[in-house]
Design a protein around this motif. Structure first.
Motif, PDB file in Angstrom:
ATOM      1  N   THR A  72      -3.613   5.103  -1.571  1.00 49.81           N
ATOM      2  CA  THR A  72      -4.696   5.776  -0.842  1.00 49.81           C
ATOM      3  C   THR A  72      -4.499   7.287  -0.842  1.00 49.81           C
ATOM      4  O   THR A  72      -3.423   7.787  -1.134  1.00 49.81           O
ATOM      5  CB  THR A  72      -4.736   5.312   0.624  1.00 49.81           C
ATOM      6  OG1 THR A  72      -3.516   5.706   1.264  1.00 49.81           O
ATOM      7  CG2 THR A  72      -4.896   3.807   0.719  1.00 49.81           C
ATOM      8  N   THR A 126     -10.676  -1.020   0.157  1.00 53.54           N
ATOM      9  CA  THR A 126      -9.463  -1.593   0.749  1.00 53.54           C
ATOM     10  C   THR A 126      -9.678  -3.060   1.090  1.00 53.54           C
ATOM     11  O   THR A 126      -8.844  -3.923   0.765  1.00 53.54           O
ATOM     12  CB  THR A 126      -9.075  -0.819   2.029  1.00 53.54           C
ATOM     13  OG1 THR A 126      -8.749   0.520   1.675  1.00 53.54           O
ATOM     14  CG2 THR A 126      -7.884  -1.464   2.720  1.00 53.54           C
ATOM     15  N   PHE A 166      -9.150   3.400   5.256  1.00 55.49           N
ATOM     16  CA  PHE A 166      -8.151   2.411   4.880  1.00 55.49           C
ATOM     17  C   PHE A 166      -7.759   1.542   6.074  1.00 55.49           C
ATOM     18  O   PHE A 166      -7.751   0.308   5.994  1.00 55.49           O
ATOM     19  CB  PHE A 166      -6.900   3.092   4.311  1.00 55.49           C
ATOM     20  CG  PHE A 166      -5.720   2.177   4.299  1.00 55.49           C
ATOM     21  CD1 PHE A 166      -5.658   1.130   3.382  1.00 55.49           C
ATOM     22  CD2 PHE A 166      -4.699   2.302   5.234  1.00 55.49           C
ATOM     23  CE1 PHE A 166      -4.583   0.250   3.390  1.00 55.49           C
ATOM     24  CE2 PHE A 166      -3.630   1.422   5.243  1.00 55.49           C
ATOM     25  CZ  PHE A 166      -3.572   0.394   4.312  1.00 55.49           C
ATOM     26  N   GLU A 205     -13.667   3.967   1.117  1.00 55.28           N
ATOM     27  CA  GLU A 205     -12.241   3.704   1.307  1.00 55.28           C
ATOM     28  C   GLU A 205     -12.050   2.399   2.061  1.00 55.28           C
ATOM     29  O   GLU A 205     -11.198   1.567   1.710  1.00 55.28           O
ATOM     30  CB  GLU A 205     -11.571   4.862   2.069  1.00 55.28           C
ATOM     31  CG  GLU A 205     -10.053   4.806   2.025  1.00 55.28           C
ATOM     32  CD  GLU A 205      -9.377   5.849   2.923  1.00 55.28           C
ATOM     33  OE1 GLU A 205      -8.481   6.554   2.446  1.00 55.28           O
ATOM     34  OE2 GLU A 205      -9.747   5.946   4.107  1.00 55.28           O
ATOM     35  N   LEU A 254      -2.089  -0.771  -3.795  1.00 54.19           N
ATOM     36  CA  LEU A 254      -3.184   0.150  -3.495  1.00 54.19           C
ATOM     37  C   LEU A 254      -2.572   1.513  -3.181  1.00 54.19           C
ATOM     38  O   LEU A 254      -1.624   1.603  -2.407  1.00 54.19           O
ATOM     39  CB  LEU A 254      -3.941  -0.368  -2.267  1.00 54.19           C
ATOM     40  CG  LEU A 254      -5.214   0.354  -1.842  1.00 54.19           C
ATOM     41  CD1 LEU A 254      -6.335   0.086  -2.841  1.00 54.19           C
ATOM     42  CD2 LEU A 254      -5.642  -0.130  -0.458  1.00 54.19           C
ATOM     43  N   VAL A 307       0.842  -1.181   0.000  1.00 50.22           N
ATOM     44  CA  VAL A 307       0.000   0.000   0.000  1.00 50.22           C
ATOM     45  C   VAL A 307       0.883   1.239   0.000  1.00 50.22           C
ATOM     46  O   VAL A 307       1.891   1.286   0.699  1.00 50.22           O
ATOM     47  CB  VAL A 307      -0.908   0.027   1.253  1.00 50.22           C
ATOM     48  CG1 VAL A 307      -1.773   1.274   1.262  1.00 50.22           C
ATOM     49  CG2 VAL A 307      -1.761  -1.224   1.325  1.00 50.22           C
TER      50      VAL A 307
END
Lengths: 251, 251, 251, 251, 251, 251, 251, 251
Positions: free
Chosen positions: A81, A139, A235, A135, A79, A52
């Motif tokens: 964010t 996630t 997240f 979010e 990912l 991430v």
């Protein structure tokens, strides 16, 4: 995935790799030092999760460099964010991304098939809480979980929530997202018998103080089994929920 | 009771009393100046309620002096709030009092027959909130209201509250007393169609911050029709509830 | 309006409708699930008020969808609060609205004839508090109340307020709107013998901390009978005042 | 009193004293270094006031030593503030003191004849505010001012304050002492045309937060001419009021 | 100026004007009710100062209306505070104004000849504090005071302040303006023997918290005689300083 | 550099310069009073460092004036902090500057050869903390220190930090820069045996409260030897680190 | 002292000790696990300082056990901080201690001869700050520093501080201890050219908020070179000052 | 245990029990209304856990009554939290209890054999954090978990924690308990690949603000997978950890 490290250690045990070489491999290689960032290329190895990237406070150029470093080391699913729409566009010109606007979240690679113990419910109090809820939901999906969304189930209209008691009873983990007075966490916590992760949001005005009111309410929840993450941290809630939904016996 | 002032004004209109005399009577007489306190002897006349003495920060001697000044002017029914057990004993040796220990509240005189529009529900989240709830309930009873107590109906065990939806629907005013996350106010506010007065309590620990958490939650309640009083202010809630329960048409 | 639910229940009693059917109707139909929002189509039925949509944090498209869902179910009178001028324009192109710019509030349908127990006074401390005061006043009017506005009556110029003691004495409910030190609530509370709802505003600078100073002052008001709503929550005050002004006997 | 320093300087000008000697006298002599405290023996000379000792956080032995050092240098009139009853007793056995229990304040020497421009009003909101008000009043009297006390004139009973508008109009300086919502400062500030010094007190409970609520209200007072001192700082208010009441032309 | 009210009252005493007429004149006339504002036309009469309009939160149209109402009643000298440059331009097209950009302050009419007891020093810690300092200085000048500006005399370079000890000793009142740690007030307070009014500013970053740090420091000043106004409230300090600098004997 | 003052004093001792002349030179000359600022031209003399201008809250014109005043007095090396890109451009048109965009810092003159006791490590938790870290690093370099940058070594990926234990052991001073939970300071403090200066940054969201969370964590560090500067105060940390790195024996 | 570790490592290099053995010695031996505490027996080895035990929150029995474990491993000089008088007595019955009552600090073993670069000044604002100042001073002495105490030099009596400018100029490090408004740090920081460590104390009342006011002031100090430790953390300041006073060249 | 409810529902399905009877049984029976408390006798049935009584704010008599009501309904294993030593003694005279003094926690009945997925680690930063850590550990043991305690592993002595990386890697869930700067949660969170529940404690002084500092640090943890409970809420952490450690597949 944790096989890799174990294999390395077994090679040490068997004499195929010297301890020094092993140490070197573990300690030095996994970090790609880009100057402004030390990209952790072995976290998947050490912690068993896909990677991430926290997008806030990084320039598109930095994000592209990080993503490329990861791809160069075989990490194809990442990912990103807290990525603004503009940044997503700039990054997307260099790296293939799926961008989710409401959640300000981008995915490089594929969303995997869900493989957890059960399904994760993401419940949100009001329409304004949806970006944070998304979010969390995206996630969790990115990390291999089935997600059921229950939106606009704030406690002031209790019947909207109570019409979903079946869902609540069948959930593996619940993420409760709410701003203002944050009472959703307590009510859900009282109804559920699974772990509940509460996410306060900065939705509200006046004495909501940017989410402090909801945060305090959730920390003080009289319902046992509720834990809390930072304000707007969808997240973090989705990540923790995924870990719980992937629990397995450790002898 | 408001007749007295009206009578005085009509006497002015009819020439029986000069305006100056009337003014003098209204302005000067009602206050008995004890030095440390100016006892308001006409508040009943002006505001239509029996008298209340805030006991905290006053010595027993001062309270006795105030009560005697009131009795000398014909006010026989007085509520004393925030009175410690020791002070109540000391005062009680000089003036006849009924003392309610949990609520730290004393009554001089009689509790009247209830005469409001309907009944006031006092709902409390947990056992620890009962002292504040009792302060509200006894205040309301002292001011002429029928009170129904619903205690230990916190939202973490929602079924305890939901088993009283009938009562909630039939209430004239509801006082919702809760510490910790204060979610009771929102849930009750969503179920009720009458005015709801929320009282945060200082019950809790850690991030309850002596009632701030509950206070903020209640101020941010997404349920319409909820208003809030100060932390632990059971008296204020009972007083306001009584006013609402005694509403009448003002043409 | 509460007739509808009663009629349904009587039909159950008389055997014309089975309990299961009734339950179904009450529980499932009233919510129109738009995905991002669960529109409550029976709140009027359950709580006896016209419907309100909280506009902040919703897109114009979402608001239009909600309003249309309501109209489809026969709810023609809806209040939309916290609606920016731009959003109001966008929504207004799809749905007929009356927009009140200062109060950031729109009305779909008609303002009804007032029918409460008496009139509601909305008093505001300074010129800058007027937007919040108007939110309260228009809400009360939308809910069927006669409203008297007393603006710029801050306590630093006490004579401006004292010239309205007659009005204050004749009010059914008073909404006291003030920023900065919020002293208006205490002074009005001391003069009035009706319920007073205090609305702190975010007007001020420095140590007004966006309304915290006024909020705290109002919560600490030494005047009995004062209750408080969130900072800038004119709607909440107007709504609660309307409920109080429509009190009726509940045997 | 300021003559002494002037005389010294004139002696310098006239050559009777060398600048170095003068400097030495001004700089070194006035401080009696007791180890734990440097007693300022010339403040009277420099700032024109009698001496004050802040009693909190000092042992009785330290206070006695300081008072004796002062007496040895001819300062016979000293005010000791924040002195507990026990400490006052212990100090009083060594040094002659007049102790004022409510204000926790002791005077060594004489209260002088008042000689200011006019009288200082000390107004207090409630009975519980009297200790702080007395600290202000006694400080002002010690510093040579006539003081008029107006106690229990909180704004919730406005007529109690309004019956003193004459006094307010004739005051030279007003000290407004109040806890809870602290509205007294604004109302007095609006009525008066002289300087008003507001003293928030820690009286109250819940959201009064030990005086923060009153402090913020006073800082945000919309009445011009109001300045504020620390919570419970009656001494500071009395001291500042005295300075203002002793203003004289400085050409 | 206070003659006018006295003359009116003497006319009452002498029978030339009936008390009712006098009352009417005092109570009703002085307020010009513009709907959004009640313009106080007799404050000068009651409080002996020229009029001030708080510009923030008012539209240029409202300000023009207020200024015109004042001019219609003979008040030609008005100070408008917290007026943005744009608003000043708009207002200036309708009413003749002198605008001071740094202080965001406009003057209608003339700055009078100074006539106080002495001069007011306005001391500022840093260059960034100058706008607030100018607000104080110009307000004091508008109200008839001679002002001496000492800018950039922060305590970290103590010699800059100490080179002005002569000025400090000769001042009638001192306004100490500082952000960040706000220590200027204490140091000036220790050097001066006149009243000191401290103005915290919102200058700083991080833990200065928009002026809270300076505010707290000033409230806790260990120098006697220091009083404090709201963060950035240069006007309030200048106003209070002027009142003190115009003290006169009140027998 | 401190020679200059010493030379002056020796000239006094030797009679070449009279004390008065010396005093005059020390006291009056070093300040160039520009009205809005008193430029300290002798700080280098008094405190042994090159000069620094705090750029925030000053106009480009003011900064140019200050820099020119310094150059006129022979101070050619000046650091300007908190200078926006626009201001830097404007100033740069008048005065030759090297501008460092990330750190918002400009240097007039030359970066000197490092001459301290050892090297200063500037460690930063995340990529977003780099601007503050650079402010610290460049300040230290400007003041004559060798700097080693360790960026993106946050404690959540402990191995990134632990791979630098050698560097940490060899540092003379360490500046630890981190936002969010600020744990870097404690971990570094536990590993190092040199002074550690912690800089909290405003990086984060929600309950990071603009750096308060990191600030509190650093103040509470259980590692001995850690001291803290204001949020985002990279300059202060670099300055203090330089002082420590230039320590020398003072007999 | 750091020789020991170096010797061990050289033995490894020379083959006298295998790396594994060395690792074992470094990693495992130094911790004596007492169950409730892991006593670090090699910190002296790793960090070059004598050992310190934080006494608060430990029972006398636990402290005795820790001290004995240390003595068993040859650490004879230990400082125990935050030790109440009762606990000190109890511990002293088992282990020989020198207890310093004001500083609540005990020393096992000897205070060494000072050997730093110069002397450390500990300056305290008021008499009430002395306990914290003594904690700093005694800590520094225990760690081998010469300490000069300057007490009661608060900025409100600036001449008391200015009479010590010589001392300030000659100090190696200064610890500035102050409560209330904490201005001492800024003034000392402006006068000194050495590192200044500021210690806010919880001395004060009202808006001092237990030291927050002083803490914020010190963090915002406009004097460069000032760093800050936790409220009342005299130990931390003394420890950091000692590290700075023992700086030596690190090539 | 969840069998019971399922059995009831199957009986409904099979016609052996009518839905109305079932509803009645579920809804009404499980609550024993003691007046001051509604004891939930079916929570075990609904939520699958043994019962817990929150002891704070309840009298010993109330606790005895609750425990007896539970025993009367067959709940023999009950945990009582936050029970003072005195209360435990009083309760223990009526009901057999095992009391754990450090954790202020009592167990009625038996600690079961552990049956979770793996073991729960409870890690505590310092000796003073042990009471809260024990509350978590004992709660987890009471709920059927194996617990490994790692105490005194604060991050300032990182090697103490790092010597347990094996344990951390093998844990099923980790509870990280720490006061002061709360950094333990981040460091553990970075090392672990299982869910981490952080418990801030009120251990510390000054700017630890009774646990706020640790709470904020933990909420801001940059380590993914960390969730947080209220300050000192060892019970909540142990309870949530147990739920996670008992996860099973929900199809």
């Amino acid at each position: 995935m944790k096989r890799e490290l174990k294999a390395l250690l077994e090679a040490v045990r068997d004499g195929a790799v010297s301890p020094e070489e092993a140490l070197l491999e573990i300690k030095t290689e996994p970090i790609a030092d880009l100057g402004f960032a030390k990209v952790d290329l072995h976290r998947r190895l050490r912690q068993g999760t896909a990677e991430v990237v926290y997008g806030a406070g990084k320039t598109p150029e930095q994000i592209v460099a990080i993503l490329n470093a990861m791809r160069d080391h075989g990490q194809d699913n990442v990912l990103v964010t807290r990525l603004s729409e503009e940044a997503a566009e700039a990054v997307g010109r260099e790296v293939p991304l799926h961008y989710h606007k409401a959640a300000k979240l981008a995915v490089m690679g594929e969303i995997p098939q869900p493989d957890g113990l059960g399904k994760i419910i993401v419940a949100a109090g009001g329409t304004s809480d949806i970006p944070v809820a998304e979010e969390a939901a995206l996630t969790a999906e990115f990390l291999g979980n089935e997600v059921l969304r229950l939106y606009d189930v704030g406690v002031a209209g209790l019947h909207r929530l109570l019409s979903h008691t079946q869902d609540i009873a069948s959930a593996s983990v619940i993420v409760a997202v709410a701003g203002m007075e944050g009472a959703l966490a307590s009510v859900v916590g009282g109804l559920a018998d699974c772990p509940v992760i509460a996410v306060p949001t900065s939705v509200g005005y006046g004495a909501s103080f940017g989410g402090i009111s909801a945060l305090l309410a959730m920390l003080n929840s009289c319902a046992s089994g509720v834990t809390v993450v930072n304000i707007d941290n969808g997240f973090g809630a989705g990540f923790a929920a995924s870990r719980i939904n992937h629990m397995e016996a450790k002898p």
